[in-house]
Design an enzyme around this catalytic site. Structure first.
Site, PDB file in Angstrom:
ATOM      1  N   LYS A 117      29.121  27.206  41.077  1.00  0.00           N
ATOM      2  CA  LYS A 117      28.079  27.171  40.030  1.00  0.00           C
ATOM      3  C   LYS A 117      27.444  25.782  39.948  1.00  0.00           C
ATOM      4  CE  LYS A 117      28.888  31.274  37.933  1.00  0.00           C
ATOM      5  NZ  LYS A 117      28.039  32.386  38.008  1.00  0.00           N
ATOM      6  N   LYS A 199      28.636  37.397  47.101  1.00  0.00           N
ATOM      7  CA  LYS A 199      29.040  38.406  46.116  1.00  0.00           C
ATOM      8  C   LYS A 199      27.803  38.956  45.382  1.00  0.00           C
ATOM      9  CE  LYS A 199      30.567  37.278  42.062  1.00  0.00           C
ATOM     10  NZ  LYS A 199      31.100  37.314  40.708  1.00  0.00           N
ATOM     11  N   LYS A 202      25.294  39.279  38.685  1.00  0.00           N
ATOM     12  CA  LYS A 202      24.233  39.619  37.722  1.00  0.00           C
ATOM     13  C   LYS A 202      23.220  38.510  37.529  1.00  0.00           C
ATOM     14  CE  LYS A 202      27.796  40.007  34.346  1.00  0.00           C
ATOM     15  NZ  LYS A 202      28.197  38.598  34.549  1.00  0.00           N
TER      16      LYS A 202
HETATM   17  N1  AQP Z   1      30.417  41.740  43.115  1.00  0.00           N
HETATM   18  C1  AQP Z   1      31.537  41.977  42.447  1.00  0.00           C
HETATM   19  N2  AQP Z   1      32.519  42.685  43.022  1.00  0.00           N
HETATM   20  C2  AQP Z   1      33.675  42.951  42.358  1.00  0.00           C
HETATM   21  N3  AQP Z   1      33.909  42.518  41.103  1.00  0.00           N
HETATM   22  C3  AQP Z   1      32.950  41.821  40.503  1.00  0.00           C
HETATM   23  N4  AQP Z   1      32.868  41.275  39.296  1.00  0.00           N
HETATM   24  C4  AQP Z   1      31.666  40.676  39.142  1.00  0.00           C
HETATM   25  N5  AQP Z   1      30.954  40.810  40.266  1.00  0.00           N
HETATM   26  C5  AQP Z   1      31.721  41.512  41.128  1.00  0.00           C
HETATM   27  C6  AQP Z   1      33.939  41.351  38.305  1.00  0.00           C
HETATM   28  O1  AQP Z   1      33.368  41.798  37.103  1.00  0.00           O
HETATM   29  C7  AQP Z   1      33.783  40.967  36.047  1.00  0.00           C
HETATM   30  C8  AQP Z   1      32.564  40.184  35.627  1.00  0.00           C
HETATM   31  O2  AQP Z   1      32.904  39.083  34.940  1.00  0.00           O
HETATM   32  P1  AQP Z   1      31.907  37.926  34.594  1.00  0.00           P
HETATM   33  O3  AQP Z   1      30.541  38.371  34.422  1.00  0.00           O
HETATM   34  O4  AQP Z   1      32.479  37.250  33.418  1.00  0.00           O
HETATM   35  O5  AQP Z   1      32.088  36.986  35.825  1.00  0.00           O
HETATM   36  P2  AQP Z   1      31.476  36.841  37.239  1.00  0.00           P
HETATM   37  O6  AQP Z   1      32.591  37.158  38.164  1.00  0.00           O
HETATM   38  O7  AQP Z   1      30.918  35.469  37.343  1.00  0.00           O
HETATM   39  O8  AQP Z   1      30.326  37.929  37.416  1.00  0.00           O
HETATM   40  P3  AQP Z   1      28.858  37.752  37.979  1.00  0.00           P
HETATM   41  O9  AQP Z   1      28.206  39.073  37.982  1.00  0.00           O
HETATM   42  O10 AQP Z   1      28.897  37.013  39.286  1.00  0.00           O
HETATM   43  O11 AQP Z   1      28.198  36.912  36.871  1.00  0.00           O
HETATM   44  P4  AQP Z   1      27.345  35.599  36.993  1.00  0.00           P
HETATM   45  O12 AQP Z   1      26.232  35.930  37.907  1.00  0.00           O
HETATM   46  O13 AQP Z   1      26.886  35.294  35.619  1.00  0.00           O
HETATM   47  O14 AQP Z   1      28.250  34.530  37.520  1.00  0.00           O
HETATM   48  C9  AQP Z   1      34.913  40.104  36.600  1.00  0.00           C
HETATM   49  O15 AQP Z   1      36.139  40.750  36.492  1.00  0.00           O
HETATM   50  C10 AQP Z   1      34.504  39.969  38.036  1.00  0.00           C
HETATM   51  O16 AQP Z   1      35.591  39.669  38.892  1.00  0.00           O
END
Ligand code: AQP
Length: 336
Positions: A117, A199, A202
């Protein structure tokens, strides 16, 4: 929750930084649903975590409610689970401060997500981004959590949470349960459709590689038809050399329950022109009822409010007990 009192506890959260994706669903929410009958379940919408990146306040508010609607529409029952918004339970911020004093600079610097990040938001490497895993540890530990169902990318943070809890317990005696990360067998890391090395997230700048839970069938089909594959034409699982195809196979396997062998047989000799739309259709069939139900729930603001108000009340009861115990252990004088 009354009849769940003796069950072990599953706790998980997602931050409303954008619209939920197929990755959030397959990596986290679907797994939560499967564990609900066995575990007492608490699910948070982590709005406080979201402001580590710059967010438009109106968008954050909208995403927060939308996320709650999608939790419910995915099959999680508000009568049986606790759903709450993180900023409604002030104990998160308070425990986070205490735990920060038991978290080491070195271990926080080693977190992969912090490094990723920081690289992505080079003009905004703020303190919150650095201490994010401490707040996440507070989230988990406040609720005497046994398991944390997450995707692969969050495994390291759950491990750190255990280390912090262990350190605190070592100083003050048994205070926190040590939680365990639980990952789905397939779907723990859904990759971007356009960049299968990355990955699906969102908060991606472009959403061409991400399937959003709110995408229409038409948009989903278009994104799958444009998904990156390779110059072979055979549907074969090889995560190293055929990243795009293997990702599509994992998605197809998650939504149909078919094994990789079955999928290879199904598409033997058929090529990607048949395979990609088939994956798209299977995903549409899974997401359509969820999307329609979420839209229906979202239109009923009073219902949503009643769910998160009740959730905050129940969550606060548990969280305040844990925080009082912690404050006592570290030596804070009890408030009269
Ligand atoms: N691509 C993915 N495949 C499998 N699991 C995923 N998760 C997110 N993307 C995938 C799981 O969903 C939860 C989301 O948690 P979060 O939004 O708090 O964290 P994150 O992992 O940082 O998700 P994003 O979508 O990548 O958000 P941003 O873009 O804001 O950083 C977790 O359990 C994660 O493992």
């Amino acid at each position: 929750m009354e009849d769940n009192v003796k069950k072990l506890i599953q706790y998980s959260a997602i931050k409303p930084t954008g619209s939920l994706t197929l990755g959030s669903y397959l990596g986290a929410i679907k797994n939560w649903c499967g564990l609900c009958s066995e575990y007492s379940s608490i699910f948070c919408i982590a709005d406080m975590h979201s402001i580590t990146i710059r967010m438009d306040p109106a968008v954050l508010r909208r995403n927060t409610l939308e996320q709650l609607a999608y939790y419910i529409a995915s099959g999680l029952d508000p009568e049986k689970c606790i759903f709450y918004i993180q900023s409604h339970v002030h104990e998160h911020a308070e425990l986070s401060w205490v735990l920060g004093c038991y978290s080491m600079f070195g271990e926080l610097s080693r977190m992969t997500q912090f490094k990723d990040k920081s690289a992505k938001n080079a003009d905004n490497i703020n303190g919150g981004l650095f201490t994010y895993p401490v707040l996440m540890a507070a989230d988990i530990l406040l609720y005497n959590t046994d398991i944390v169902p997450v995707g692969e990318d969050q495994r390291q943070h759950v491990e750190l949470c255990r280390d912090i809890a262990n350190r605190f317990n070592g100083v003050y005696g048994e205070t926190f349960k040590l939680p365990k990360a639980v990952l789905p067998k397939v779907g723990a890391k859904v990759m971007s459709l356009t960049e299968p090395d990355k990955k699906m997230s969102k908060s991606d700048d472009s959403d061409a590689g991400s399937i959003l839970l709110k995408d229409t069938d038409e948009v989903i089909m278009r994104k799958f038809k444009r998904a990156v594959t390779d110059c072979e034409t055979c549907v074969r699982f090889d995560a190293e050399n055929k990243k795009g195809v293997s990702n599509l196979m994992a998605i197809y396997s998650c939504v149909t329950g078919k094994s990789f062998d079955e999928i290879e047989r199904e598409f033997d000799g058929k090529g990607y022109g048949v395979f990609k739309p088939a994956v798209g259709e299977a995903v549409c069939d899974t997401l359509r009822p969820i999307r329609e139900e979420a839209n229906r729930i979202l239109a009923d603001k009073a219902y949503l409010e009643s769910v998160y108000a009740e959730g905050a009340r129940k969550a606060s009861q548990i969280a305040s007990r844990t925080l009082s115990k912690v404050y006592k252990k570290v030596g804070f004088v009890k408030k009269p």
